[in-house]
Motif scaffolding. Structure first.
Motif, mmCIF file in Angstrom:
data_model
loop_
_atom_site.group_PDB
_atom_site.id
_atom_site.type_symbol
_atom_site.label_atom_id
_atom_site.label_comp_id
_atom_site.label_asym_id
_atom_site.label_seq_id
_atom_site.Cartn_x
_atom_site.Cartn_y
_atom_site.Cartn_z
ATOM 1 N N TYR A 6 0.811 4.058 17.283
ATOM 2 C CA TYR A 6 0.817 2.683 17.804
ATOM 3 C C TYR A 6 2.243 2.191 17.971
ATOM 4 O O TYR A 6 3.173 2.705 17.356
ATOM 5 N N GLN A 7 2.379 1.153 18.808
ATOM 6 C CA GLN A 7 3.643 0.438 18.915
ATOM 7 C C GLN A 7 3.329 -1.052 18.908
ATOM 8 O O GLN A 7 2.479 -1.518 19.667
ATOM 9 N N CYS A 8 4.020 -1.775 18.041
ATOM 10 C CA CYS A 8 3.818 -3.207 17.922
ATOM 11 C C CYS A 8 4.364 -3.899 19.169
ATOM 12 O O CYS A 8 5.468 -3.611 19.619
ATOM 13 N N GLN A 9 3.585 -4.802 19.716
ATOM 14 C CA GLN A 9 4.025 -5.538 20.901
ATOM 15 C C GLN A 9 4.948 -6.702 20.536
ATOM 16 O O GLN A 9 5.685 -7.192 21.381
ATOM 17 N N CYS A 11 7.308 -6.666 17.708
ATOM 18 C CA CYS A 11 8.639 -6.238 17.242
ATOM 19 C C CYS A 11 9.036 -4.837 17.738
ATOM 20 O O CYS A 11 10.103 -4.341 17.393
ATOM 21 N N SER A 12 8.167 -4.192 18.520
ATOM 22 C CA SER A 12 8.412 -2.859 19.108
ATOM 23 C C SER A 12 8.465 -1.726 18.085
ATOM 24 O O SER A 12 8.904 -0.634 18.400
ATOM 25 N N HIS A 13 8.024 -1.978 16.863
ATOM 26 C CA HIS A 13 8.041 -0.947 15.827
ATOM 27 C C HIS A 13 6.953 0.096 16.106
ATOM 28 O O HIS A 13 5.781 -0.250 16.204
ATOM 29 N N PRO A 14 7.322 1.394 16.211
ATOM 30 C CA PRO A 14 6.302 2.436 16.361
ATOM 31 C C PRO A 14 5.802 2.871 14.977
ATOM 32 O O PRO A 14 6.573 2.912 14.019
ATOM 33 N N TYR A 15 4.518 3.176 14.864
ATOM 34 C CA TYR A 15 3.978 3.656 13.592
ATOM 35 C C TYR A 15 2.732 4.495 13.828
ATOM 36 O O TYR A 15 2.133 4.468 14.902
ATOM 37 N N ALA A 25 -7.349 -1.002 15.193
ATOM 38 C CA ALA A 25 -5.978 -0.661 14.813
ATOM 39 C C ALA A 25 -5.502 -1.541 13.667
ATOM 40 O O ALA A 25 -5.747 -2.747 13.661
ATOM 41 N N PRO A 26 -4.835 -0.944 12.696
ATOM 42 C CA PRO A 26 -4.291 -1.747 11.597
ATOM 43 C C PRO A 26 -3.096 -2.563 12.080
ATOM 44 O O PRO A 26 -2.441 -2.201 13.057
ATOM 45 N N PRO A 27 -2.783 -3.664 11.420
ATOM 46 C CA PRO A 27 -1.628 -4.471 11.825
ATOM 47 C C PRO A 27 -0.323 -3.705 11.636
ATOM 48 O O PRO A 27 -0.245 -2.746 10.865
ATOM 49 N N CYS A 28 0.692 -4.153 12.309
ATOM 50 C CA CYS A 28 2.016 -3.541 12.226
ATOM 51 C C CYS A 28 2.536 -3.618 10.788
ATOM 52 O O CYS A 28 2.539 -4.697 10.192
ATOM 53 N N PRO A 29 2.970 -2.487 10.218
ATOM 54 C CA PRO A 29 3.478 -2.508 8.851
ATOM 55 C C PRO A 29 4.837 -3.202 8.733
ATOM 56 O O PRO A 29 5.244 -3.604 7.648
ATOM 57 N N GLU A 30 5.512 -3.397 9.845
ATOM 58 C CA GLU A 30 6.847 -4.016 9.833
ATOM 59 C C GLU A 30 6.759 -5.540 9.848
ATOM 60 O O GLU A 30 7.409 -6.206 9.072
ATOM 61 N N CYS A 31 5.926 -6.091 10.777
ATOM 62 C CA CYS A 31 5.893 -7.555 10.910
ATOM 63 C C CYS A 31 4.506 -8.161 10.682
ATOM 64 O O CYS A 31 4.371 -9.373 10.627
ATOM 65 N N GLY A 32 3.462 -7.311 10.583
ATOM 66 C CA GLY A 32 2.121 -7.812 10.334
ATOM 67 C C GLY A 32 1.346 -8.241 11.568
ATOM 68 O O GLY A 32 0.203 -8.663 11.464
ATOM 69 N N SER A 33 1.939 -8.112 12.736
ATOM 70 C CA SER A 33 1.264 -8.514 13.968
ATOM 71 C C SER A 33 0.066 -7.613 14.250
ATOM 72 O O SER A 33 0.082 -6.420 13.960
ATOM 73 N N THR A 34 -0.969 -8.187 14.831
ATOM 74 C CA THR A 34 -2.136 -7.405 15.234
ATOM 75 C C THR A 34 -2.093 -7.069 16.726
ATOM 76 O O THR A 34 -3.008 -6.441 17.251
ATOM 77 N N GLU A 35 -1.044 -7.520 17.394
ATOM 78 C CA GLU A 35 -0.855 -7.220 18.813
ATOM 79 C C GLU A 35 -0.162 -5.866 18.923
ATOM 80 O O GLU A 35 1.066 -5.779 19.015
ATOM 81 N N VAL A 36 -0.958 -4.800 18.881
ATOM 82 C CA VAL A 36 -0.406 -3.449 18.923
ATOM 83 C C VAL A 36 -1.005 -2.675 20.084
ATOM 84 O O VAL A 36 -2.099 -2.973 20.564
#
Length: 75
Positions: A6-9, A11-15, A25-36
């Motif tokens: 995934y890539q967070c929309q 903060c652009s963090h890939p995970y 999809a689980p939320p972004c581990p970096e910023c918590g956003s669910t927009e991935v």
């Protein structure tokens, strides 16, 4: 269980996350956003067989090839 990239929309963090296909999809581990966004990636291949294949002199794969009558040659 399959893994997904995934890539967070936000903060652009890939995970990478491991979850059932039926789960979202689980939320972004970096910023918590669910927009991935799910990224397209090659599937992982698991197994005990070798990726190297042996070939008979006629070019047919040795397993089930020459000597078994499958290639049409009499070796």
């Amino acid at each position: 269980m399959p893994t997904y990239d995934y890539q967070c929309q936000a903060c652009s963090h890939p995970y990478t996350a491991m979850h059932k296909i039926s789960e979202s999809a689980p939320p972004c581990p970096e910023c918590g956003s669910t927009e991935v966004k799910k990224l397209l990636s090659a599937p992982a291949v698991h197994g005990g067989s070798s990726s190297r294949q042996e070939f008979a002199p006629c070019g047919v794969p040795a397993a089930g090839g020459c000597g078994s009558g499958m290639c049409g040659h009499s070796h």
